[in-house]
Design a protein around this motif. Structure first.
Motif, short mmCIF file in Angstrom:
data_model
loop_
_atom_site.label_atom_id
_atom_site.label_comp_id
_atom_site.label_asym_id
_atom_site.label_seq_id
_atom_site.Cartn_x
_atom_site.Cartn_y
_atom_site.Cartn_z
N SER A 12 0.83 -1.21 0.00
CA SER A 12 0.00 0.00 0.00
C SER A 12 0.86 1.26 0.00
N TYR A 13 2.00 1.22 0.71
CA TYR A 13 2.91 2.38 0.72
C TYR A 13 3.49 2.62 -0.68
N ILE A 48 5.41 4.29 -6.48
CA ILE A 48 6.61 3.50 -6.77
C ILE A 48 6.15 2.17 -7.35
N LEU A 49 6.06 2.11 -8.67
CA LEU A 49 5.40 0.98 -9.32
C LEU A 49 6.34 0.16 -10.20
N ALA A 74 12.05 2.61 -10.15
CA ALA A 74 11.58 3.63 -9.21
C ALA A 74 11.90 3.24 -7.77
N LEU A 75 11.79 1.94 -7.45
CA LEU A 75 12.06 1.48 -6.10
C LEU A 75 13.55 1.60 -5.77
N VAL A 76 14.40 1.19 -6.70
CA VAL A 76 15.85 1.31 -6.48
C VAL A 76 16.24 2.78 -6.31
N SER A 77 15.67 3.65 -7.13
CA SER A 77 15.97 5.08 -7.04
C SER A 77 15.49 5.66 -5.71
N ASP A 78 14.34 5.23 -5.26
CA ASP A 78 13.81 5.73 -3.97
C ASP A 78 14.71 5.29 -2.82
#
Length: 283
Positions: A33-34, A40-41, A45-49
């Motif tokens: 959900s976060y 962040i899909l 995007a997740l690695v960058s975050d």
């Protein structure tokens, strides 16, 4: 490989075994959900975050990124076993892993393997079939509620909603699994709000719930149908959880009737700007 074990309502353990025992890697957990809420899909995007988060922390403490991540177990090497806590029953979580390589001065890193992941959904407590006896004494809009659990000596929660409320479940409608799940979910939102502000699990239960027969009187909307429900609560895996199916009942308040009381009003001690007003009811 990623293996998830020892799953409870609020914790789990991840075991990561990399093919290259000398490679450094990041293993992290997030609620689905976060990630959706933050947009962040994708893997990129997740690695960058993650990278922005870790670099920001290192800059905040004015330390080298590589040294900071190793000192705080934000990157791993070889086999790792991590116990994750703070999970919420019924929510979906993802444990993800990817290899990294620091630059020469270890002020930054790049992803150097694909991302691997495993999904985890902590199970909510098992729901028991607990009976509740409801009794209502109604006089106009005034209601005396009495609720007694039949086969439960622990805590229970009681709530009621007027017809028209989004929480009012229609009478005569079969209670669905999705409704039962929504009751548990709404309860956990309340739990998280209070425990997040400093309440302990049992402290919150004792504050919010009832034990044994509970009776109280209040004034509600006149001539209105209400749905009421009760369900058992217990602390499971450190979290106050719904542990019984919700039991629903319905009652209706009465019209407010006009009294035949009359009033006699008289003025005494009348002066230029002030006077005593005397009101005398007929009964």
């Amino acid at each position: 490989t990623i293996t998830i074990s020892d799953i409870t309502s609020s914790t789990c353990v991840s075991k990561v075994t990399p093919a290259d025992p000398t490679m450094e890697y990041i293993v992290f957990m997030s609620s689905v959900s976060y990630l959706q809420q933050m947009g962040i899909l994708t893997e990129e995007a997740l690695v960058s975050d993650d990278r922005s988060y870790f670099i920001g922390l290192a800059e905040q403490y004015a330390v080298n990124l590589g040294a900071f991540m190793r000192a705080n177990a934000l990157c791993q090497k070889g086999e790792s076993n991590i116990k994750w806590t703070g999970m919420s029953p019924g929510d979906d979580y993802v444990v993800y892993v990817y290899g990294i390589k620091f630059n020469d001065d270890e002020s930054d890193y790049v992803q150097n393997t694909p991302m691997y992941h495993a999904m985890v959904t902590p199970a909510a407590a098992t729901l028991q079939d607990i009976k509740f006896i409801f009794n209502y004494e109604i006089s106009g809009p005034q209601v005396t509620h009495t609720v007694t659990p039949e086969n439960w000596d622990g805590a229970f929660f009681y709530e009621y909603f007027p017809e028209g409320s989004p929480y009012h479940y229609p009478e005569g409608t079969e209670v669905t699994d999705s409704y039962i799940e929504s009751v548990a979910s709404d309860w956990l939102m309340l739990v998280n709000a209070y425990m997040g502000s400093g309440y302990g699990a049992q402290e919150f239960v004792d504050m919010a719930c009832y034990y044994g027969t509970h009776s109280f009187t209040n004034t509600l909307q006149a001539n209105t149908k209400y749905m009421a429900q009760a369900y058992a609560i217990d602390v499971v895996d450190g979290i106050p959880q719904v542990v019984s199916l919700p039991v629903l009942t319905y009652f209706r308040t009465e019209e407010v009737t006009m009294s035949d009381m009359t009033f006699d009003i008289s003025l005494e001690n009348v002066y230029a700007r002030v006077a005593d007003v005397v009101v005398t009811p007929s009964n």
